[in-house]
Design an enzyme around this catalytic site. Structure first.
Site, PDB file in Angstrom:
ATOM      1  N   HIS A  26      17.685  30.444  15.214  1.00  0.00           N
ATOM      2  CA  HIS A  26      16.926  31.604  14.730  1.00  0.00           C
ATOM      3  C   HIS A  26      17.411  32.033  13.341  1.00  0.00           C
ATOM      4  O   HIS A  26      18.608  31.971  13.070  1.00  0.00           O
ATOM      5  CB  HIS A  26      17.113  32.758  15.716  1.00  0.00           C
ATOM      6  CG  HIS A  26      16.353  33.993  15.368  1.00  0.00           C
ATOM      7  ND1 HIS A  26      14.989  34.097  15.540  1.00  0.00           N
ATOM      8  CD2 HIS A  26      16.778  35.174  14.848  1.00  0.00           C
ATOM      9  CE1 HIS A  26      14.611  35.306  15.148  1.00  0.00           C
ATOM     10  NE2 HIS A  26      15.663  35.980  14.719  1.00  0.00           N
ATOM     11  N   GLU A  61      11.962  27.216  16.607  1.00  0.00           N
ATOM     12  CA  GLU A  61      12.550  27.819  17.806  1.00  0.00           C
ATOM     13  C   GLU A  61      11.483  28.124  18.862  1.00  0.00           C
ATOM     14  O   GLU A  61      11.789  28.242  20.055  1.00  0.00           O
ATOM     15  CB  GLU A  61      13.327  29.086  17.465  1.00  0.00           C
ATOM     16  CG  GLU A  61      12.482  30.256  17.015  1.00  0.00           C
ATOM     17  CD  GLU A  61      13.330  31.487  16.677  1.00  0.00           C
ATOM     18  OE1 GLU A  61      13.897  32.083  17.610  1.00  0.00           O
ATOM     19  OE2 GLU A  61      13.421  31.834  15.488  1.00  0.00           O
ATOM     20  N   ARG A  75     -18.938  12.863   9.384  1.00  0.00           N
ATOM     21  CA  ARG A  75     -20.067  12.596  10.283  1.00  0.00           C
ATOM     22  C   ARG A  75     -19.891  13.192  11.675  1.00  0.00           C
ATOM     23  O   ARG A  75     -20.860  13.475  12.372  1.00  0.00           O
ATOM     24  CB  ARG A  75     -20.281  11.093  10.414  1.00  0.00           C
ATOM     25  CG  ARG A  75     -19.108  10.366  11.066  1.00  0.00           C
ATOM     26  CD  ARG A  75     -19.349   8.885  11.201  1.00  0.00           C
ATOM     27  NE  ARG A  75     -18.198   8.216  11.808  1.00  0.00           N
ATOM     28  CZ  ARG A  75     -18.166   6.929  12.118  1.00  0.00           C
ATOM     29  NH1 ARG A  75     -19.216   6.176  11.878  1.00  0.00           N
ATOM     30  NH2 ARG A  75     -17.079   6.404  12.659  1.00  0.00           N
ATOM     31  N   CYS A 104       1.445   6.123   0.868  1.00  0.00           N
ATOM     32  CA  CYS A 104       2.301   7.229   1.320  1.00  0.00           C
ATOM     33  C   CYS A 104       3.134   7.869   0.219  1.00  0.00           C
ATOM     34  O   CYS A 104       3.201   9.087   0.120  1.00  0.00           O
ATOM     35  CB  CYS A 104       3.259   6.767   2.416  1.00  0.00           C
ATOM     36  SG  CYS A 104       2.813   5.277   3.286  1.00  0.00           S
ATOM     37  N   TYR A 147      -6.751  11.176   8.000  1.00  0.00           N
ATOM     38  CA  TYR A 147      -5.545  11.375   7.207  1.00  0.00           C
ATOM     39  C   TYR A 147      -5.844  11.470   5.711  1.00  0.00           C
ATOM     40  O   TYR A 147      -5.526  12.468   5.055  1.00  0.00           O
ATOM     41  CB  TYR A 147      -4.583  10.189   7.386  1.00  0.00           C
ATOM     42  CG  TYR A 147      -3.912  10.032   8.720  1.00  0.00           C
ATOM     43  CD1 TYR A 147      -2.574  10.346   8.884  1.00  0.00           C
ATOM     44  CD2 TYR A 147      -4.597   9.510   9.813  1.00  0.00           C
ATOM     45  CE1 TYR A 147      -1.919  10.155  10.101  1.00  0.00           C
ATOM     46  CE2 TYR A 147      -3.967   9.320  11.035  1.00  0.00           C
ATOM     47  CZ  TYR A 147      -2.620   9.639  11.175  1.00  0.00           C
ATOM     48  OH  TYR A 147      -1.989   9.451  12.381  1.00  0.00           O
ATOM     49  N   ILE A 148      -6.399  10.393   5.154  1.00  0.00           N
ATOM     50  CA  ILE A 148      -6.520  10.276   3.703  1.00  0.00           C
ATOM     51  C   ILE A 148      -7.467  11.321   3.135  1.00  0.00           C
ATOM     52  O   ILE A 148      -7.172  11.964   2.121  1.00  0.00           O
ATOM     53  CB  ILE A 148      -6.978   8.853   3.322  1.00  0.00           C
ATOM     54  CG1 ILE A 148      -5.917   7.828   3.779  1.00  0.00           C
ATOM     55  CG2 ILE A 148      -7.188   8.738   1.815  1.00  0.00           C
ATOM     56  CD1 ILE A 148      -6.330   6.388   3.603  1.00  0.00           C
ATOM     57  N   ALA A 158      -1.309 -16.297  -2.134  1.00  0.00           N
ATOM     58  CA  ALA A 158      -1.077 -17.450  -1.265  1.00  0.00           C
ATOM     59  C   ALA A 158      -2.215 -17.571  -0.266  1.00  0.00           C
ATOM     60  O   ALA A 158      -2.618 -16.585   0.357  1.00  0.00           O
ATOM     61  CB  ALA A 158       0.244 -17.308  -0.527  1.00  0.00           C
ATOM     62  N   LYS A 213       1.103   9.554  -2.697  1.00  0.00           N
ATOM     63  CA  LYS A 213       0.382  10.660  -2.047  1.00  0.00           C
ATOM     64  C   LYS A 213       1.318  11.826  -1.781  1.00  0.00           C
ATOM     65  O   LYS A 213       0.994  12.977  -2.066  1.00  0.00           O
ATOM     66  CB  LYS A 213      -0.236  10.164  -0.745  1.00  0.00           C
ATOM     67  CG  LYS A 213      -0.833  11.257   0.122  1.00  0.00           C
ATOM     68  CD  LYS A 213      -0.967  10.788   1.552  1.00  0.00           C
ATOM     69  CE  LYS A 213       0.399  10.612   2.196  1.00  0.00           C
ATOM     70  NZ  LYS A 213       0.312  10.056   3.565  1.00  0.00           N
ATOM     71  N   THR A 253       0.813  -1.208   0.000  1.00  0.00           N
ATOM     72  CA  THR A 253       0.000   0.000   0.000  1.00  0.00           C
ATOM     73  C   THR A 253       0.848   1.260   0.000  1.00  0.00           C
ATOM     74  O   THR A 253       0.623   2.180  -0.789  1.00  0.00           O
ATOM     75  CB  THR A 253      -0.941   0.008   1.216  1.00  0.00           C
ATOM     76  OG1 THR A 253      -1.858  -1.088   1.102  1.00  0.00           O
ATOM     77  CG2 THR A 253      -1.726   1.300   1.288  1.00  0.00           C
ATOM     78  N   CYS A 254       1.839   1.322   0.872  1.00  0.00           N
ATOM     79  CA  CYS A 254       2.604   2.564   1.024  1.00  0.00           C
ATOM     80  C   CYS A 254       3.290   2.983  -0.265  1.00  0.00           C
ATOM     81  O   CYS A 254       3.179   4.125  -0.700  1.00  0.00           O
ATOM     82  CB  CYS A 254       3.634   2.402   2.139  1.00  0.00           C
ATOM     83  SG  CYS A 254       4.629   3.878   2.402  1.00  0.00           S
ATOM     84  N   GLU A 291      -5.794  14.796   3.309  1.00  0.00           N
ATOM     85  CA  GLU A 291      -4.642  14.887   2.410  1.00  0.00           C
ATOM     86  C   GLU A 291      -5.099  15.047   0.962  1.00  0.00           C
ATOM     87  O   GLU A 291      -4.568  15.873   0.221  1.00  0.00           O
ATOM     88  CB  GLU A 291      -3.760  13.650   2.589  1.00  0.00           C
ATOM     89  CG  GLU A 291      -2.999  13.689   3.905  1.00  0.00           C
ATOM     90  CD  GLU A 291      -2.334  12.383   4.277  1.00  0.00           C
ATOM     91  OE1 GLU A 291      -1.493  12.388   5.199  1.00  0.00           O
ATOM     92  OE2 GLU A 291      -2.659  11.340   3.668  1.00  0.00           O
TER      93      GLU A 291
END
Length: 462
Positions: free
Chosen positions: A438, A443, A200, A48, A179-180, A115, A51, A42-43, A183
């Site tokens: 800085h 910071e 919802r 990920c 998240y999805i 499998a 995306k 998936t990633c 994004e």
């Protein structure tokens, strides 16, 4: 003759399964990995990585808009969605090749087949072959979950299909608040689409710190994303190439695409789990495992999203590595699922590690909150109406930093480093004694001296 064909059979060629296979092979085990779709899981293939590539590309629009404040005059530009998709596909193909190559270089064998378990030690491959294994690892990940059946559900796409659309939708409705969903709301908005998010709950990003939830929503709405909460999609009608989405409050929205991103479900169907005696966790629908990732069948293990513990790629990788160390390296390792940094690549970006304010107040008698929101230095020149949020949650008795929450540019990058300090139980005094770098946004994490709020339970104060 060996009792089994292989020492380890891994079902699933995603990040967790690949890590486990490589480490186990490194310990001298004979390993076989079966992947029915594409190596990387998936990633890499549909999560990920693509995306993040889409997110990076969508930021270009903001950079172009901001350039004028810094003296740049940029001629009118154009964007080509098919070029983005084609270039993304090339990169994903490259990464898939690397995943396959790395497994094979480790000494493990890759088979492109599905499998299915026939018993605790036997697997039937989709090419008709049978393989026996002393140890089996299930790492099949998750799949999109559209929720309850509604009229017109067949017209809805998931994030899987969103990566392969022929054209950029001018208008899109996205159901979900995690998240999805967020994004992709940022992605499509960045490329110029009109975006409506339906959720919802009372607010987006359930489970995150309340200040983070409010801040992200406010910033997204400033950018023109329409967020409708306390509502669900009841029906989707298709009229030619246009869709009408009917909401539970009786209203409707016209769009060119409708996307559901309400969560993912463990990929446990039709794996033969019952025949091998592998139990499902009734609380989350994933494969039930103990702290060592062992299932109810002693020689069968499961890691990653298929267990529905913590559905993050780095967690699956850590679980896969720990499994291989424990079983084949004879070095027992348990994965600590506490204090895991996480990021939402929404726009603005979210980085968070440790406890939320609500969680801390429920667990600790004294809680100090240090919080600031400010206009980033870039915005003072670009004129963009945006603000950064930074928040530290501190144990008021021990001074230990319990949580850090950031919303803004590079939030994820900052949080990765802060995660080390939080995991090491750094105190607020440790943060305060660190000299600021800085000028940076980060910071602020070491310059917030005065609590913005202090909470003491009445019982503890008596």
């Amino acid at each position: 003759m060996a009792e089994y064909d292989v020492d380890l059979f891994v079902i699933g060629g995603g990040s967790g399964g690949v890590r486990a296979a490589r480490i186990a092979a490194g310990y001298g085990a004979k390993v076989m990995v079966a992947e029915e779709y594409r190596m990387g899981g998936t990633c890499v293939i549909r999560g990920c990585v693509p995306k993040k590539l889409f997110v990076i590309g969508s930021h270009v629009r903001h950079e172009i808009e901001d350039a004028a404040g810094f003296g740049w005059t940029i001629p009118e530009v154009s964007f080509d969605w098919p070029t983005l998709v084609a270039n993304k596909d090339k990169e994903i193909a490259r990464l898939e090749g690397i995943y396959t190559s790395n497994v094979e270089k480790s000494g493990a064998e890759v088979v492109k087949a599905r499998a299915v378990l026939e018993d605790a030690h036997t697997l039937l491959l989709s090419d008709g072959k049978r393989v026996t294994a002393q140890t089996i690892l299930i790492a099949t990940g998750g799949r999109p979950n559209h929720g309850a059946e509604i009229p017109g559900i067949e017209h809805v796409i998931s994030s899987d299909e969103a990566f392969h659309l022929d054209e950029l939708p001018k208008r899109i409705v996205i159901q979900g608040g995690g998240y999805i969903a967020l994004e992709f709301a940022g992605i499509f908005k960045g490329y110029g689409a009109d975006v409506t998010v339906i959720y919802r709950g009372d607010n987006i990003l359930r489970g995150f710190d309340e200040d983070v939830r409010k801040h992200v929503r406010m910033e997204m709405e400033k950018q023109g994303v329409n967020i409708i909460t306390g509502c669900t999609i009841a029906r989707v009608d298709k009229h030619g190439r246009e869709f009408t989405t009917h909401l539970s409050d009786g209203s409707s929205i016209a769009s060119d695409q409708v996307m559901f991103a309400i969560g993912r479900h463990p990929n446990v169907a039709n794996l033969g789990l019952e025949t091998a005696g592998v139990a499902i966790n009734p609380n989350n629908g994933g494969i039930a495992v103990d702290a060592w990732s062992k299932t109810s069948t002693p020689n069968i293990y499961a890691i990653g999203d298929v267990t529905h513990r913590t559905n993050l790629t780095p967690v699956a990788i850590r679980e896969g590595h720990a499994f291989a160390d424990t079983v084949f390296g004879k070095r027992p390792v348990q994965v600590d699922h506490a204090t895991i940094p996480t990021a939402v690549f929404s726009q603005p970006e979210v980085g968070t590690v440790g406890l939320t304010e609500a969680e801390a107040r429920a667990q600790f008698s004294h809680v100090d909150i240090f919080k600031t929101d400010f206009r980033p230095i870039k915005a003072t020149m670009s004129g963009r109406d945006t603000r950064v949020l930074m928040k530290l949650v501190v144990d008021g008795q021990t001074d230990r930093v319990l949580g850090c929450h950031i919303v803004g540019e590079a939030a994820a990058e900052i949080t990765q480093a802060v995660g080390i300090a939080v995991r090491m139980k750094a105190t607020k005094a440790d943060f305060d004694s660190t000299i600021a770098l800085h000028p940076t946004a980060a910071e602020e994490l070491v310059t917030m001296r005065t609590p913005t709020a202090r909470y003491v339970r009445e019982a503890a104060a008596e």
